[in-house]
Design an enzyme around this catalytic site. Sequence first.
Site, PDB file in Angstrom:
ATOM      1  N   LYS A  76       0.519  -1.210   0.324  1.00 22.89           N
ATOM      2  CA  LYS A  76       0.029  -0.195  -0.086  1.00 22.89           C
ATOM      3  C   LYS A  76       0.492   1.065  -0.330  1.00 22.89           C
ATOM      4  O   LYS A  76       0.538   1.831  -0.601  1.00 22.89           O
ATOM      5  CB  LYS A  76      -0.298   0.553   1.085  1.00 22.89           C
ATOM      6  CG  LYS A  76      -2.158  -1.189   1.349  1.00 22.89           C
ATOM      7  CD  LYS A  76      -2.579  -0.886   2.229  1.00 22.89           C
ATOM      8  CE  LYS A  76      -2.199  -1.721   3.568  1.00 22.89           C
ATOM      9  NZ  LYS A  76      -1.533  -2.830   3.584  1.00 22.89           N
ATOM     10  N   THR A  77       1.775   1.407   0.805  1.00 24.95           N
ATOM     11  CA  THR A  77       2.329   2.612   0.651  1.00 24.95           C
ATOM     12  C   THR A  77       3.468   2.828  -0.617  1.00 24.95           C
ATOM     13  O   THR A  77       3.564   3.613  -1.056  1.00 24.95           O
ATOM     14  CB  THR A  77       4.001   2.483   2.171  1.00 24.95           C
ATOM     15  OG1 THR A  77       2.674   2.393   3.567  1.00 24.95           O
ATOM     16  CG2 THR A  77       4.824   3.259   2.589  1.00 24.95           C
ATOM     17  N   ASP A 121      -1.488   6.600   6.043  1.00 23.19           N
ATOM     18  CA  ASP A 121      -1.669   5.368   7.255  1.00 23.19           C
ATOM     19  C   ASP A 121      -2.236   5.895   7.763  1.00 23.19           C
ATOM     20  O   ASP A 121      -3.050   6.310   8.815  1.00 23.19           O
ATOM     21  CB  ASP A 121       0.004   5.092   7.130  1.00 23.19           C
ATOM     22  CG  ASP A 121       0.154   3.773   6.924  1.00 23.19           C
ATOM     23  OD1 ASP A 121      -0.915   2.851   6.573  1.00 23.19           O
ATOM     24  OD2 ASP A 121       1.530   3.414   7.001  1.00 23.19           O
ATOM     25  N   THR A 170      -5.493  -1.268   7.099  1.00 29.27           N
ATOM     26  CA  THR A 170      -5.825  -2.565   7.067  1.00 29.27           C
ATOM     27  C   THR A 170      -7.089  -3.052   7.118  1.00 29.27           C
ATOM     28  O   THR A 170      -7.253  -4.435   7.984  1.00 29.27           O
ATOM     29  CB  THR A 170      -4.675  -3.233   7.838  1.00 29.27           C
ATOM     30  OG1 THR A 170      -5.056  -2.496   9.353  1.00 29.27           O
ATOM     31  CG2 THR A 170      -2.743  -3.293   7.407  1.00 29.27           C
ATOM     32  N   ARG A 229       6.665  -7.917   1.882  1.00 24.70           N
ATOM     33  CA  ARG A 229       7.363  -7.509   3.013  1.00 24.70           C
ATOM     34  C   ARG A 229       8.289  -8.768   3.443  1.00 24.70           C
ATOM     35  O   ARG A 229       9.389  -8.406   3.876  1.00 24.70           O
ATOM     36  CB  ARG A 229       6.346  -7.058   3.758  1.00 24.70           C
ATOM     37  CG  ARG A 229       7.319  -6.210   5.001  1.00 24.70           C
ATOM     38  CD  ARG A 229       6.745  -5.174   5.822  1.00 24.70           C
ATOM     39  NE  ARG A 229       6.115  -4.673   4.872  1.00 24.70           N
ATOM     40  CZ  ARG A 229       5.005  -3.523   5.199  1.00 24.70           C
ATOM     41  NH1 ARG A 229       3.919  -3.516   6.420  1.00 24.70           N
ATOM     42  NH2 ARG A 229       4.461  -2.124   4.579  1.00 24.70           N
TER      43      ARG A 229
END
Length: 347
Positions: A76-77, A121, A170, A229
């Site tokens: 997302k980032t 975020d 999330t 990640r």
Amino acid sequence: MTEENQNPESNEERVVEPAEQSDELILDVTLRPRELQDFVGQEQIKQNLGISIAAAQKRSEPLEHVLLYGNPGLGKTTLAHIIAREMQAGIKVTSGPALEKIGDLAAILSNLQEGEVLFIDEIHRLNKTIEEILYPALEDYSLDIILGKGPAARTIRMPLNRFTLIGATTKLSLLSGPLRDRFGHTYHLNFYETPDIEKIIHRNAQILQSPLEPDAAAAIASRARRTPRIANRLLKRIRDVADIKGTGAITKNIASEAFGMLGVDEFGLDEIDRRLLTTLIEKFQGGPVGLNTLAAAIGEEMDTIETVYEPFLLQMGFLERTARGRKATPAAYRHLGFPAPQAQTLL
């Protein structure tokens, strides 16, 4: 005895934990793709974003506000920074918990330049009062400021430069309906397919200048929990082992040795995952058992189990969520070496 001492394992680094850790920030920034064409996976999102960005540029307009949601570690980032770069715009980054006062958000919004991107975020953790300040900013590009108190109070509407808000969360369900409706684009990032994870591993191994055998890449991808990640984190740990115990090349044997040291099995489960399933089988006969009871039994918070452990265990078919609680599946029994559960007779 403090809670920290009662549960020392909760403070240990978890290599398959998708939540971002401070020692991984440099790695993540280095390995993040910078352009949409370099972003691996999420093909439908990439296609839709590419068209929307091109259309916005053609009209010389800022991109409509974008909401990205999905599990931690899915990009997302990274996508937020790519969108800003593709729009040739600057980006300001903050998070929901960091915006404690109305003035914090007002200062950021009033300093945004034309076409800039504001990335928030954990947007689901915005204070409700601050969230309401966003409504006119997102729709009318204006900021309502209240001067004075009581009967003498008056409202001044200050115009803002047109900007694009990108929110990441999330937990989409925790966003209020009025806020969700003000986003022109809403995208759900799914877990990645194994071939896409392999592509990411090969690409990042080249960036890290670590020779990588195809078999080793496949082994890492199969244990990465379908999350980039985690794949990056495993790659970094295995690279350390390769540098110290090998020639620097990441081979299948080196990878296997590293997995043994990390306690990560062939399905990507680590010690905490196995403890959760083992507790469910040994103490609760496989379930069903309530989430609060299970959390107390393994010394973890309910929210941690629900957002960190469960999604992958459900994806792998090791766990079931029923109306009566969590339940271990026959696949979990087989994987952990327990005898198959006896069929229960319905009364």
